[in-house]
Design a protein around this motif. Sequence first.
Motif, PDB file in Angstrom:
ATOM      1  N   PHE A 183       0.879  -1.158   0.000  1.00  0.00           N
ATOM      2  CA  PHE A 183       0.000   0.000   0.000  1.00  0.00           C
ATOM      3  C   PHE A 183       0.918   1.209   0.000  1.00  0.00           C
ATOM      4  CE2 PHE A 183      -3.419  -2.766   1.950  1.00  0.00           C
ATOM      5  CZ  PHE A 183      -4.166  -2.795   0.784  1.00  0.00           C
ATOM      6  N   ALA A 232      -0.639  -0.711  12.856  1.00  0.00           N
ATOM      7  CA  ALA A 232      -1.904  -1.441  12.976  1.00  0.00           C
ATOM      8  C   ALA A 232      -1.673  -2.777  13.671  1.00  0.00           C
ATOM      9  CB  ALA A 232      -2.498  -1.670  11.595  1.00  0.00           C
ATOM     10  N   SER A 233      -0.506  -3.358  13.464  1.00  0.00           N
ATOM     11  CA  SER A 233      -0.229  -4.646  14.102  1.00  0.00           C
ATOM     12  C   SER A 233      -0.306  -4.508  15.615  1.00  0.00           C
ATOM     13  CB  SER A 233       1.152  -5.154  13.676  1.00  0.00           C
ATOM     14  OG  SER A 233       1.219  -5.232  12.274  1.00  0.00           O
ATOM     15  N   THR A 286      -5.530  -6.758   2.514  1.00  0.00           N
ATOM     16  CA  THR A 286      -4.206  -6.433   1.987  1.00  0.00           C
ATOM     17  C   THR A 286      -4.038  -6.911   0.550  1.00  0.00           C
ATOM     18  OG1 THR A 286      -3.489  -6.817   4.236  1.00  0.00           O
ATOM     19  CG2 THR A 286      -1.760  -6.575   2.584  1.00  0.00           C
ATOM     20  N   ASP A 295     -10.387  -4.088  11.030  1.00  0.00           N
ATOM     21  CA  ASP A 295      -9.093  -3.678  10.495  1.00  0.00           C
ATOM     22  C   ASP A 295      -9.349  -2.889   9.219  1.00  0.00           C
ATOM     23  OD1 ASP A 295      -6.643  -3.355   9.363  1.00  0.00           O
ATOM     24  OD2 ASP A 295      -6.083  -5.481   9.368  1.00  0.00           O
ATOM     25  N   ASN A 313      -4.927   3.584   9.506  1.00  0.00           N
ATOM     26  CA  ASN A 313      -3.535   4.050   9.516  1.00  0.00           C
ATOM     27  C   ASN A 313      -3.338   5.341   8.729  1.00  0.00           C
ATOM     28  OD1 ASN A 313      -2.607   1.878  10.939  1.00  0.00           O
ATOM     29  ND2 ASN A 313      -1.391   0.994   9.290  1.00  0.00           N
ATOM     30  N   LYS A 335      -0.702   5.140   6.147  1.00  0.00           N
ATOM     31  CA  LYS A 335      -0.874   4.437   4.883  1.00  0.00           C
ATOM     32  C   LYS A 335      -1.368   5.401   3.798  1.00  0.00           C
ATOM     33  CE  LYS A 335      -1.332  -0.512   5.491  1.00  0.00           C
ATOM     34  NZ  LYS A 335      -0.658  -0.661   6.785  1.00  0.00           N
TER      35      LYS A 335
HETATM   36  C1  LIG Z   1      -5.336  -4.739   6.132  1.00  0.00           C
HETATM   37  C2  LIG Z   1      -4.033  -4.499   6.852  1.00  0.00           C
HETATM   38  N1  LIG Z   1      -3.983  -4.622   8.182  1.00  0.00           N
HETATM   39  C3  LIG Z   1      -2.841  -4.421   8.861  1.00  0.00           C
HETATM   40  C4  LIG Z   1      -1.680  -4.077   8.221  1.00  0.00           C
HETATM   41  C5  LIG Z   1      -0.441  -3.881   9.009  1.00  0.00           C
HETATM   42  O1  LIG Z   1      -0.167  -2.526   9.134  1.00  0.00           O
HETATM   43  P1  LIG Z   1       1.074  -2.023   9.987  1.00  0.00           P
HETATM   44  O2  LIG Z   1       2.241  -2.078   9.063  1.00  0.00           O
HETATM   45  O3  LIG Z   1       0.705  -0.640  10.391  1.00  0.00           O
HETATM   46  O4  LIG Z   1       1.224  -2.943  11.160  1.00  0.00           O
HETATM   47  C6  LIG Z   1      -1.677  -3.950   6.829  1.00  0.00           C
HETATM   48  C7  LIG Z   1      -0.453  -3.593   6.109  1.00  0.00           C
HETATM   49  O5  LIG Z   1      -0.418  -3.420   4.928  1.00  0.00           O
HETATM   50  C8  LIG Z   1      -2.882  -4.170   6.135  1.00  0.00           C
HETATM   51  O6  LIG Z   1      -2.931  -4.092   4.797  1.00  0.00           O
END
Ligand SMILES: Cc1ncc(COP(=O)(O)O)c(C=O)c1O
Length: 427
Positions: free
Chosen positions: A28, A88-89, A188, A213, A242, A245
Amino acid sequence: MEEILGDFQRLIVPSTTHWNHPAFMAYFANSSTGAGVLGEALTAALNVNAMLWRTSPAATELELLTMDWLRQMLGLPANFFGVIADTASSNTLYALAAAREVRPRLRIREQGTVARTDLPPMFIYCSEEAHSSVDKAVMTLGFGLNALKKISTDDKLRMDANELAAVIERDLSAGALPLAVVATVGTTSTTAIDPVPEIAQICARHKMWLHVDASYGGTAAILPEMRHVLDGCDRADSLVVNPHKWLFTPMDCSALYTRHPDLLRRAFQHIPDYLVVPETEGEGAGKGVANLMDYGIALGRRFRALKLWFVIRSFGVEGLRSIIRDHIRIARLLAEWIDSDPELERLADVNFSTVVFRHHPAGMTGRKLDDHNARLLQNVLEAREVYLSHTRVRGSYALRIAIGNIHTTEAHVRRALDLVRNAAEAG
Ligand SMILES: Cc1ncc(COP(=O)(O)O)c(C=O)c1O
């Protein structure tokens, strides 16, 4: 400093994958903007630690304020409380930690889950397309990967809500405790949108926590015409989106919203003597003051809100909307170009600003087709003009063009597609 900067130019810049380049359309794509860079630099200059309100009143208050601005921009309910974490994790892990505090009788905070014969098997559910951060969260929280049930998806790669309901019913009758569902708005791989309204209903029926999410896709909801992507999310218990992002804010800045800040605190608040202050929430004169260390694992917290404040103020909501609207427009145009080329095949709906497709010469199938597209991508990458990435859609190798960099224009995307076509022709 001259020497260090010289080395930076000589050694670091050429050895960098430039996410900030307009031809970066992999994963992304994101952007840092002038305003965001300035905010980030000032964060480093102030170097405050927003653990307690008193250790950084401005950082604490601004975090709550910018989270409230973003909440309003996304059209989320007023009772959604927002805090910022790195990624996000982290935020998904925090949400699932809060989810098990819904039932204090489980005494997980006190007794953990290890060697607990008194606990029923606990399950968490997400679709087979959910992000790997959900797996990592259940691993880290001690549920274990076997506690994560992956629900199948429909022809649009959305979670099958009927199957979810059936699996939960089955688990309940077997004496298990279904704890939470993680739904995704913008997966994703293909940016699919799970049916959140139906999932919310199932969660409500069984008193389960619903975490959404929306790390990438949620941002689109700042457009009135795209607000529907968050349909049903007002009923979620938590949601992650995020700004790092698709909201032009430098890494790292991930927003976690929850209707239950008390449960998030129950999962993470643990105050040693040297951090007890009279204004701690619920006590003393300053009742209502937030100490942000109570909402996650980190004690030391960067002043992340500053860059977001700079970005929102400098672009304005309308300014941000116009860029995102243009990204979506270009993605739809790209989809039209792909659809009108008999040798190209689109493999997913364009719900946001990401297009998933492959080159499909007549008669080529299976492994040969996968290898052809993998080779094609490698050739495109080796020319080092654009950066695209890949995924697999129901097992088939696919190319992804993700438009998210603030400098990406229609011309860059046209060029990327031409490069794909040229690489396909070159064989
Ligand atoms: C749908 C989704 N959730 C979570 C994440 C993880 O994001 P982060 O890198 O902020 O932990 C991503 C990363 O691309 C994602 O696409």
